[in-house]
Motif scaffolding. Structure first.
Motif, short mmCIF file in Angstrom:
data_model
loop_
_atom_site.label_atom_id
_atom_site.label_comp_id
_atom_site.label_asym_id
_atom_site.label_seq_id
_atom_site.Cartn_x
_atom_site.Cartn_y
_atom_site.Cartn_z
N PRO A 134 0.80 -1.23 0.00
CA PRO A 134 0.00 0.00 0.00
C PRO A 134 0.83 1.28 0.00
CG PRO A 134 0.10 -0.94 2.20
CD PRO A 134 0.82 -1.90 1.30
N GLU A 135 2.08 1.18 0.44
CA GLU A 135 2.87 2.39 0.63
C GLU A 135 3.54 2.86 -0.65
OE1 GLU A 135 5.96 1.48 3.44
OE2 GLU A 135 6.12 -0.57 2.70
N ASN A 136 3.55 4.16 -0.86
CA ASN A 136 4.30 4.76 -1.96
C ASN A 136 5.71 5.05 -1.44
OD1 ASN A 136 2.06 4.65 -3.56
ND2 ASN A 136 1.46 6.78 -3.23
N ILE A 137 6.67 4.33 -1.97
CA ILE A 137 8.04 4.48 -1.51
C ILE A 137 8.96 4.69 -2.71
CG2 ILE A 137 7.74 3.13 0.60
CD1 ILE A 137 8.95 0.73 -0.85
N SER A 138 10.15 5.17 -2.44
CA SER A 138 11.14 5.35 -3.50
C SER A 138 11.64 3.98 -3.96
CB SER A 138 12.31 6.18 -2.99
OG SER A 138 13.00 5.48 -1.97
N THR A 139 12.17 3.94 -5.16
CA THR A 139 12.70 2.65 -5.63
C THR A 139 14.00 2.29 -4.91
OG1 THR A 139 13.58 3.80 -7.58
CG2 THR A 139 11.55 2.53 -7.86
N ARG A 140 14.69 3.27 -4.32
CA ARG A 140 15.85 2.90 -3.50
C ARG A 140 15.39 2.16 -2.25
NH1 ARG A 140 18.11 8.08 -0.03
NH2 ARG A 140 16.09 9.06 0.36
N GLN A 141 14.21 2.56 -1.71
CA GLN A 141 13.64 1.83 -0.58
C GLN A 141 13.14 0.45 -1.02
OE1 GLN A 141 11.05 5.31 0.38
NE2 GLN A 141 11.51 4.79 2.51
N SER A 142 12.56 0.41 -2.20
CA SER A 142 12.12 -0.88 -2.76
C SER A 142 13.33 -1.81 -2.89
CB SER A 142 11.48 -0.68 -4.12
OG SER A 142 10.36 0.17 -4.05
N SER A 143 14.45 -1.25 -3.32
CA SER A 143 15.67 -2.03 -3.47
C SER A 143 16.14 -2.59 -2.13
CB SER A 143 16.76 -1.15 -4.10
OG SER A 143 18.00 -1.80 -4.12
N GLN A 144 16.06 -1.78 -1.10
CA GLN A 144 16.48 -2.26 0.22
C GLN A 144 15.57 -3.37 0.72
OE1 GLN A 144 16.28 0.47 3.66
NE2 GLN A 144 18.38 -0.16 4.14
N LYS A 145 14.27 -3.23 0.48
CA LYS A 145 13.33 -4.30 0.85
C LYS A 145 13.68 -5.59 0.11
CE LYS A 145 9.30 -1.46 2.05
NZ LYS A 145 9.03 -2.03 3.40
N THR A 146 14.06 -5.44 -1.15
CA THR A 146 14.44 -6.60 -1.96
C THR A 146 15.70 -7.24 -1.40
OG1 THR A 146 13.49 -5.51 -3.90
CG2 THR A 146 14.93 -7.40 -4.30
N LEU A 147 16.65 -6.41 -1.00
CA LEU A 147 17.91 -6.92 -0.44
C LEU A 147 17.68 -7.73 0.83
CD1 LEU A 147 20.56 -4.09 -0.92
CD2 LEU A 147 20.78 -6.48 -1.62
N GLU A 148 16.68 -7.35 1.61
CA GLU A 148 16.38 -8.11 2.83
C GLU A 148 16.04 -9.56 2.49
OE1 GLU A 148 16.77 -7.29 5.87
OE2 GLU A 148 17.03 -5.13 5.75
N ILE A 149 15.35 -9.76 1.38
CA ILE A 149 14.98 -11.11 0.96
C ILE A 149 16.14 -11.78 0.25
CG2 ILE A 149 13.38 -12.46 -0.43
CD1 ILE A 149 12.12 -11.04 2.00
N THR A 208 21.91 0.38 0.73
CA THR A 208 22.47 -0.91 0.34
C THR A 208 22.76 -1.82 1.53
OG1 THR A 208 24.56 0.31 0.20
CG2 THR A 208 23.48 -0.26 -1.88
N LEU A 209 22.59 -1.29 2.73
CA LEU A 209 22.71 -2.14 3.92
C LEU A 209 21.37 -2.80 4.20
CD1 LEU A 209 24.74 0.28 6.22
CD2 LEU A 209 25.55 -1.95 5.42
N TRP A 210 21.43 -4.07 4.60
CA TRP A 210 20.22 -4.75 5.04
C TRP A 210 20.49 -5.34 6.42
CZ3 TRP A 210 20.30 -10.32 5.21
CH2 TRP A 210 21.45 -10.89 4.67
N LEU A 211 19.50 -5.93 7.05
CA LEU A 211 19.65 -6.35 8.45
C LEU A 211 20.78 -7.33 8.67
CD1 LEU A 211 15.91 -6.65 9.56
CD2 LEU A 211 17.56 -4.87 10.17
N GLY A 212 21.08 -8.14 7.64
CA GLY A 212 22.15 -9.12 7.77
C GLY A 212 23.50 -8.65 7.29
N SER A 213 23.63 -7.39 6.98
CA SER A 213 24.92 -6.86 6.50
C SER A 213 25.95 -6.84 7.62
CB SER A 213 24.74 -5.44 5.94
OG SER A 213 23.97 -5.45 4.76
#
Length: 664
Positions: free
Chosen positions: A351-366, A387-392
C-alpha cells in the motif's frame, strides 16, 4: 651463457620475437621484468597449467597489460594450452594472444587488463575475496582457501588515481597475501618520468600500511629473498620496488622511451640476440629450456595435494564443503526461484508509496538472506543508497562479513568488485549516486567487456533528488550507460519492477546490470500475472485506455506515473492511449520481433517518450516524427517537485505538448 640466465632471457627473446612478428607491441616492460617473472613463476607461483581454473591456485595479474608478450611467454613455457603458433599470432585477429590480456580468451588469464591501474585494483579485489572466503570456510588444520595474489605494475599504474583509491583500501584491510611488484624503470611514453612523477613511492605505500621492499630488478637473489620476506608478512600487503632497465638487453634502446611501445626492429633484434648470447632462430626453444620451465607435473602435484585435503574437509564438514562448491561453481541456491516468486506475490499489493531505493532495500532483505554470495558495498553513501540490510556485516569488523565500506572511491570500488567476481565465490553489488557513475565509467566498461557479474546500484536518478543542485543531478547518465555494450540498464517505476530488476540482475551471468533508482517516493501500480511476467522482457503494456490506440506513451521510472495520469485525461478526451513501462531498453531490444511489434505496432506512429533525462536516445522508439519529452540541459538547486514543474514534468505541461503533437 649459463642456464640461469637463459631461463629469464628466453622470456625476453620470445617476447621480442612475437612483437617483431606482429610488428606491433611493447617490448620494454617485457624485457625489463623478465628476471622478476622468472623468479616468481619458477619458485613461488602456485598454479596448474593443466587446470587453469583450479580454485586454490594463486592469482596473477599483469596490471601493466601492455607487457602481454611476457605473460604469453610465461604461459607457453610453463605448459598452458598456448603454443608457438599462438605466439606467432600475437595481436592478430581472434588470436589467443591479443594486444592486452583478455579474460576468457587465453588460458591462464585471470582478468582483462589494459587501462593502467585497473589490473592493480581488480587484483586487490581478488585478494579481498581470498581473505573473506578463507575466513568463512577454513577450519583448524583445513586451510582449503590459501593462496596469494601477485600483481605486476608499472610507473603508469601508480600514477593513475585509481591506484591510490585501491591501495589505500588494501592497506587498511591488511591484505597480507597480496604482493605487488613495481617495475620501477622510470620511463614512460613521454620519456623519463622523474620530471612529472617525483612521488616518494616508498613513503606513500608505507603510509597506506604496506610493507615496502626495494631490490635490483635484475638481481635474482634479491628478488627471491624479497618474495620470501613478503610471504612471511600476513598482516600487510607488500610492495616490492624493483629497479629495472626498460628494454633490458637491447644495446641501443634499453633505458630509452622508444623501447616502451615500438618493436625493436630487425637490426636491433639481431644485436639484442647477440648481446644476450642467444643463437637459436626465432621461436625456436631448446628442449632443455622447456624442461626447466615446464610446470605441468608440479602443478598437478599441488592441485592433487589440495584435493586430498579438500576430500578430508568434505567428510568432516559436508555442509560447508557443499556450500563452497556451490558458490565457486556459480550456482544459485535451489530455494532462490521459489523464494523470489513468493516475494513478488507479497509485494504486488504494497500500500505504501516508496522510492525505488527503498524498494531495493526491501528486496535486499529477501535476496541477502537467500544468497550468502552477495557481497555489497557503497562509496560512502550506504544510508542514501540503502544498500545495507539487516544481515549486512562489515568486513572491517568481521573478516567473514558481506559488506564493504569502500569510502569515497567510486572508480576503485567498481574495479575492485570486478576482481572480486573474477576470483570466484561472490556476486558483488556496488553503489553510489547515478551522477557519480562518471567517476567509475571505465571500470563499468571493463565489467561489461569482461562479462562480469556485478550489480551497480545507482540512486538519486534525476532532478527529482532536489536541492543538491546540478552537480548532483544526472541528465545524460542513463542514456550514456545504455550505450555501453553488454551493460543491462534497468530503471524501475515501483517495487514490483525493482524486485524484477534485482531478480534479473542476480540471474544474469554474462554481464553487469545497472539499477537506476529514485530518491523520491513513487506510486505503486497494480498488475496482473501476465504484466508481472512481461517486466522481465524489458517493456510491457502497463495501462491501455480505449479500443483503438491513437498514441503510445513510453516512460521509465518516476515518469511512468506521469504517463498514466496524462493517459487517463486523454482518454476522457476520446483518445486511445497505450502506456509502455520500458524498464530496460536493452532487454526489450533483445526480444523477438513478434513481441516488439506487439508492444510497439508499426502502424501506430504517434509515439511519445517521457524520461527526466537526455531525450536523444529515445528516437529509436518514437521515430523521427515522435515526441521526446526529456531534459537536455543541466538542472538547478530547488526541491524535486519545483524542478519537475520548472522543467516541464507536470501533467499540465505534458498535456499541453501532447495536444499540439496529436494535432500535427
Amino acid at each position: 651463457m649459463g642456464l640461469k640466465n637463459k631461463l629469464s632471457n628466453v622470456l625476453r627473446i620470445l617476447s621480442i620475437d612475437a612483437i617483431e612478428e606482429s610488428q606491433s607491441g611493447h617490448p620494454g616492460a617485457s624485457m625489463g621484468m623478465a628476471d622478476i617473472a622468472e623468479v616468481l613463476w619458477r619458485n613461488f607461483y602456485k598454479h596448474n597449467p593443466t587446470n587453469p581454473n583450479w580454485w586454490n591456485r594463486d592469482r596473477f595479474v599483469l596490471s601493466n597489460g601492455h607487457a602481454s608478450a611476457l605473460l604469453y611467454s610465461l604461459l607457453h613455457l610453463t605448459g598452458y594450452k598456448l603454443n608457438i603458433q599462438d605466439l606467432k599470432n600475437f595481436r592478430k585477429y581472434l588470436s589467443k594472444t591479443p594486444g592486452h590480456p583478455e579474460v576468457y580468451r587465453t588460458p591462464g588469464i585471470e582478468i582483462s587488463t589494459g587501462p593502467l591501474g585497473q589490473g592493480l585494483a581488480s587484483g586487490i579485489g581478488m585478494a579481498i575475496s581470498e581473505s573473506i572466503l578463507a575466513s568463512i570456510f577454513n577450519r583448524s588444520n583445513y586451510s582449503i582457501i590459501d593462496h596469494y595474489t601477485w600483481i605486476f605494475v608499472g610507473d603508469g599504474c601508480l600514477m593513475e588515481g585509481i591506484s591510490h583509491e585501491a591501495c589505500s583500501l588494501a592497506g587498511t584491510l591488511g591484505l597480507g597475501k597480496l604482493i605487488v611488484f613495481y617495475d620501477k624503470n622510470d620511463i614512460s611514453i613521454d620519456g623519463n618520468v622523474s620530471e612529472w612523477f617525483s612521488d616518494d613511492t616508498r613513503k606513500r605505500f608505507e603510509a597506506y600500511n604496506w610493507q615496502v621492499l626495494e631490490v635490483n630488478g635484475h638481481n635474482k637473489k634479491e628478488i627471491f629473498e624479497a618474495i620470501k620476506l613478503s610471504k612471511k608478512n600476513l598482516i600487510q600487503p607488500s610492495l616490492i620496488m624493483c629497479s629495472t632497465v626498460i628494454g633490458y638487453g637491447s644495446p641501443n634502446k634499453e633505458g630509452k622511451s622508444i623501447v616502451h611501445g615500438s618493436p625493436l626492429g630487425a637490426q636491433e633484434v639481431e644485436l639484442t640476440r647477440s648481446k644476450l648470447n642467444w643463437t637459436d632462430d626465432p621461436f625456436k626453444i631448446s628442449s632443455k629450456i622447456y624442461q626447466e620451465w615446464d610446470f605441468k607435473h608440479q602443478g598437478k602435484l599441488l592441485e592433487n595435494k589440495w584435493k586430498d585435503l579438500f576430500s578430508q574437509y568434505k567428510k568432516k564438514y559436508p555442509e560447508l564443503s557443499e556450500e563452497y562448491i556451490r558458490r565457486m561453481s556459480r550456482r544459485l541456491p535451489e530455494s532462490f526461484e521459489l523464494s523470489i516468486k513468493n516475494f513478488l506475490v507479497t509485494v504486488q499489493n504494497l500500500p505504501e508509496n516508496i522510492s525505488t531505493r527503498q524498494s531495493s532495500q526491501k528486496t535486499l532483505e529477501i535476496f541477502g538472506a537467500i544468497l550468502p554470495e552477495l557481497l555489497g558495498g557503497s562509496a560512502d553513501l550506504a544510508p542514501s543508497n540503502l544498500t545495507l540490510w539487516l544481515g549486512s556485516k562489515s568486513i572491517f569488523k568481521n573478516k567473514s562479513g558481506n559488506y564493504i565500506h569502500y569510502g569515497v572511491r567510486e572508480f576503485g570500488m567498481t574495479s575492485i568488485a570486478n576482481g572480486i567476481f573474477h576470483h570466484g565465490g561472490f556476486i558483488p553489488y556496488t553503489a553510489t549516486f547515478l551522477v557519480f557513475s562518471d567517476y567509475a565509467r571505465n571500470a563499468i566498461r571493463m565489467a561489461a567487456l569482461m562479462h562480469t557479474h556485478q550489480i551497480f546500484v545507482y540512486t538519486h536518478d534525476s532532478i527529482g533528488l532536489g536541492e543538491d543542485g546540478p552537480t548532483h543531478q544526472p541528465i545524460e547518465h542513463i542514456s550514456s550507460l545504455r550505450y555501453i555494450p553488454n551493460l543491462s540498464v534497468w530503471r524501475p517505476c515501483d517495487t514490483v519492477e525493482t524486485v524484477s530488476a534485482w531478480y534479473y540482475a542476480v540471474k544474469r551471468k554474462n554481464g553487469p546490470t545497472a539499477l537506476i533508482l529514485s530518491r523520491q517516493n513513487l506510486l505503486q501500480f497494480s498488475r496482473d500475472i501476465s504484466q508481472t511476467n512481461n517486466i522481465m522482457r524489458g517493456a510491457y503494456i502497463l495501462r491501455e485506455y480505449g479500443q483503438k490506440i491513437d498514441l503510445i506513451i513510453i516512460a521509465t521510472g518516476s515518469e511512468v506515473e506521469l504517463a498514466v495520469t496524462v493517459s487517463k485525461i486523454l482518454f476522457k478526451k476520446s483518445y486511445g492511449v497505450r502506456v509502455i513501462s520500458m524498464v530496460s531498453t536493452d532487454v526489450f531490444d533483445s526480444q523477438n520481433s513478434s513481441y516488439k511489434n506487439f508492444i510497439l505496432p508499426k502502424n501506430i506512429i504517434k509515439r511519445v517518450s517521457i524520461e527526466a533525462g537526455s531525450s536523444e536516445y529515445w528516437y529509436k522508439y518514437t521515430g523521427l516524427d515522435g515526441l521526446q519529452i526529456g531534459l537536455n540541459n543541466f538542472g538547478e538547486s530547488a526541491s524535486g517537485s519545483k524542478l519537475f514543474e520548472v522543467f516541464g514534468f507536470t501533467v499540465k505541461k505534458i498535456l499541453k505538448r501532447l495536444k499540439k503533437f496529436l494535432k500535427d
